[in-house]
Design a protein around this motif. Structure first.
Motif, PDB file in Angstrom:
ATOM      1  N   ALA A   3       0.838  -1.196   0.000  1.00 11.34           N
ATOM      2  CA  ALA A   3       0.000   0.000   0.000  1.00 11.34           C
ATOM      3  C   ALA A   3       0.875   1.250   0.000  1.00 11.34           C
ATOM      4  CB  ALA A   3      -0.916  -0.009   1.214  1.00 11.34           C
ATOM      5  N   THR A   4       0.333   2.320  -0.563  1.00 11.15           N
ATOM      6  CA  THR A   4       1.009   3.609  -0.657  1.00 11.15           C
ATOM      7  C   THR A   4       0.150   4.654   0.036  1.00 11.15           C
ATOM      8  OG1 THR A   4       1.981   3.008  -2.787  1.00 11.15           O
ATOM      9  CG2 THR A   4       1.850   5.342  -2.290  1.00 11.15           C
ATOM     10  N   ILE A   5       0.791   5.519   0.803  1.00  9.81           N
ATOM     11  CA  ILE A   5       0.076   6.622   1.436  1.00  9.81           C
ATOM     12  C   ILE A   5       0.204   7.848   0.528  1.00  9.81           C
ATOM     13  CG2 ILE A   5      -0.093   8.123   3.462  1.00  9.81           C
ATOM     14  CD1 ILE A   5      -0.791   5.166   3.975  1.00  9.81           C
ATOM     15  N   TYR A   6      -0.926   8.509   0.277  1.00 12.32           N
ATOM     16  CA  TYR A   6      -0.944   9.690  -0.579  1.00 12.32           C
ATOM     17  C   TYR A   6      -1.973  10.668  -0.041  1.00 12.32           C
ATOM     18  CZ  TYR A   6      -1.281  12.530  -4.827  1.00 12.32           C
ATOM     19  OH  TYR A   6      -1.272  13.579  -5.737  1.00 12.32           O
ATOM     20  N   LYS A   7      -1.511  11.839   0.366  1.00  9.03           N
ATOM     21  CA  LYS A   7      -2.375  12.905   0.868  1.00  9.03           C
ATOM     22  C   LYS A   7      -3.332  12.423   1.957  1.00  9.03           C
ATOM     23  CE  LYS A   7      -2.098  15.837  -3.206  1.00  9.03           C
ATOM     24  NZ  LYS A   7      -2.838  16.582  -4.222  1.00  9.03           N
ATOM     25  N   VAL A  28      -8.222  -0.462  -7.350  1.00  5.64           N
ATOM     26  CA  VAL A  28      -7.529   0.092  -6.191  1.00  5.64           C
ATOM     27  C   VAL A  28      -8.544   0.316  -5.069  1.00  5.64           C
ATOM     28  CG1 VAL A  28      -7.736   2.493  -7.001  1.00  5.64           C
ATOM     29  CG2 VAL A  28      -5.916   1.884  -5.384  1.00  5.64           C
ATOM     30  N   MET A  29      -8.124  -0.020  -3.878  1.00  3.86           N
ATOM     31  CA  MET A  29      -8.931   0.243  -2.693  1.00  3.86           C
ATOM     32  C   MET A  29      -8.345   1.500  -2.044  1.00  3.86           C
ATOM     33  SD  MET A  29     -10.875  -2.352  -2.932  1.00  3.86           S
ATOM     34  CE  MET A  29     -11.735  -2.668  -1.420  1.00  3.86           C
ATOM     35  N   ILE A  30      -9.183   2.509  -1.832  1.00  7.17           N
ATOM     36  CA  ILE A  30      -8.728   3.743  -1.187  1.00  7.17           C
ATOM     37  C   ILE A  30      -9.329   3.778   0.214  1.00  7.17           C
ATOM     38  CG2 ILE A  30      -8.701   6.251  -1.256  1.00  7.17           C
ATOM     39  CD1 ILE A  30      -8.808   6.102  -4.289  1.00  7.17           C
ATOM     40  N   THR A  31      -8.441   3.907   1.193  1.00  7.73           N
ATOM     41  CA  THR A  31      -8.840   3.889   2.600  1.00  7.73           C
ATOM     42  C   THR A  31      -8.481   5.209   3.258  1.00  7.73           C
ATOM     43  OG1 THR A  31      -8.373   1.506   2.697  1.00  7.73           O
ATOM     44  CG2 THR A  31      -8.560   2.664   4.797  1.00  7.73           C
TER      45      THR A  31
END
Length: 82
Positions: A3-7, A28-31
């Motif tokens: 997973a990548t952290i973005y903003k 993509v799953m955005i959490t």
């Protein structure tokens, strides 16, 4: 791919392989984690792109997620995760 952290959002690529062609689709799953509310909200997004290699679909999924967060896709939004 991790997973990548973005903003402040976590982007987790989760492509799946098409049985008919063997290609990998973009998903993509955005959490959004809300520590103050002790909850995490998750929303899946997918695109019609398909790739021969899983790693290419994963890379594109991360880019796709960033574009969604940045508001570059008019019909896709993470506003309900905030």
């Amino acid at each position: 791919m991790l997973a990548t952290i973005y903003k402040g959002f976590e982007l987790s690529p989760s492509p799946y392989q098409l049985r008919e062609t063997g290609e990998w689709t973009v998903r993509v799953m955005i959490t959004k984690h809300h520590d103050s509310r002790d909850e995490s909200l998750v929303k899946p997004f997918s695109a019609s792109n398909a790739f021969k290699e899983r790693k290419d679909a994963e890379s594109h999924a991360i880019q796709f997620g960033k574009e969604i967060i940045d508001g570059k896709h008019l019909n896709l939004s993470v506003d309900d995760l905030l």
